[in-house]
Design an enzyme around this catalytic site. Structure first.
Site, PDB file in Angstrom:
ATOM      1  N   LYS A  65       0.822  -1.221   0.000  1.00 42.66           N
ATOM      2  CA  LYS A  65       0.000   0.000   0.000  1.00 42.66           C
ATOM      3  C   LYS A  65       0.855   1.271   0.000  1.00 42.66           C
ATOM      4  CE  LYS A  65      -3.977  -2.230   2.143  1.00 42.66           C
ATOM      5  NZ  LYS A  65      -5.035  -2.191   3.161  1.00 42.66           N
ATOM      6  N   ASP A 100      -9.997   2.128   2.020  1.00 46.76           N
ATOM      7  CA  ASP A 100     -10.109   1.603   3.397  1.00 46.76           C
ATOM      8  C   ASP A 100     -10.687   2.721   4.266  1.00 46.76           C
ATOM      9  OD1 ASP A 100      -9.008  -0.926   2.949  1.00 46.76           O
ATOM     10  OD2 ASP A 100      -6.961  -0.238   3.330  1.00 46.76           O
TER      11      ASP A 100
END
Ligand code: NAP
Length: 266
Positions: A65, A100
């Site tokens: 990420k 997220d």
């Protein structure tokens, strides 16, 4: 045919493929969603290769990420989170998002939990905690952060406007005065442990757990037993996928279909 996928290492047990395949089917979009297990030493090449091959979008999972954040131009809102979990390969280049964060906010909205003005406690200071802490702050909540390694809670709190860092031992006191408590640690993952003492729960709290294996964690069971409202980690997983789908396709996601596909694989 459009091609999307998830890139990570490992990725073989990812629940994103059935969730996105179901969404594409439901919307009649001719697309495939593929899993890519990338070599961590060649991740930059992998991203460039995906772009060169004309892949339309990627979900990015651990441990890439941060690499994705460096590769894709992040949108303004998530620049400070420092992590990208969704890449949209547009005509003007790859754009990075952190669904997220935005997905968790939608999960709260879906459960009619207002975050504006709420007193929230984020437990943890890793990647999930960053997404939650910045997301809660964006939504207008007061943010308290507690972590086993207290220095990391303080460091994260320094980055999130208005937030305060604490040691984990302060959690019961923080819970006494809170509206929302979110577990963003890995405690409870495939175990029956909770990061929060059972007797700290009360009926005015909303409990959110990022952990989704098992769905009903000890953290959520203890919360429910005290009369608190609970939101399990599959909602975060679902809505990060919903946000990614809508970013890539420009269409409303079939949320129910995606939820059913996801939960049938959990
Ligand atoms: P991470 O960056 O490795 O952070 C782990 C966190 O857990 C740290 O704050 C760590 O504290 C804490 N921790 C670990 N063991 C602990 C223990 N025994 N007692 C107290 N604290 C402990 O991991 P992450 O990426 O943030 O992920 C955290 C969890 O969220 C994982 O279970 C992951 O599966 C889940 N997650 C779910 C979603 C979803 O869509 N639902 C998305 C992302 C992540 P220290 O700093 O002291 O080490």
């Amino acid at each position: 045919m459009d091609v999307y996928g998830i890139i990570g290492n490992p990725v073989e047990h990812s629940l994103s493929p059935p969730m996105h395949e179901a969404a594409f089917r439901e919307r009649g979009i001719d697309a495939k969603y593929v899993t890519f297990e990338a070599d961590p030493d060649r991740i930059e090449e992998a991203f460039r290769g995906a772009e060169a091959l004309g892949i339309d979008g990627l979900t990015v999972t651990l441990p890439f990420k941060h690499d994705a954040f460096e590769f894709a131009e992040p949108d303004e809102q998530i620049r400070r989170v420092g992590a990208v979990n969704t890449i949209d390969f547009t005509e003007s280049g790859p754009v990075g998002y952190n669904t997220d964060m935005t997905g968790t906010l939608r999960a709260f909205e879906h459960h009619d939990v207002a975050l504006e003005g709420a007193r929230t406690v984020v437990v943890g200071a890793g990647g999930a905690a960053r997404a939650l802490a910045f997301g809660f702050e964006d939504a207008g909540a007061d943010v308290q952060i507690a972590n086993r390694t207290a220095s990391k809670a303080h460091d994260l709190a320094d980055e999130v406007p208005g937030a305060t860092g604490h040691e984990l031992e302060d959690l019961p006191d923080l819970m006494a005065d809170a509206d929302v408590v979110a577990n963003a640690t890995s405690v409870g993952l495939e175990s029956d442990e909770s990061v929060a003492p059972a007797d700290a729960w009360h009926g005015d709290l909303v409990a959110f757990d990022a952990v989704y294996k098992p769905l009903e964690t000890r953290f959520l069971k203890d919360a429910a037993a005290a009369g608190a409202q609970t939101i399990d980690g599959a909602w975060m997983l679902l809505f990060q996928g919903v946000d990614a789908f809508e970013t890539w396709t420009g269409e409303d996601a079939p949320v129910e279909t995606m939820n059913e596909a996801l939960r049938s694989h959990l």
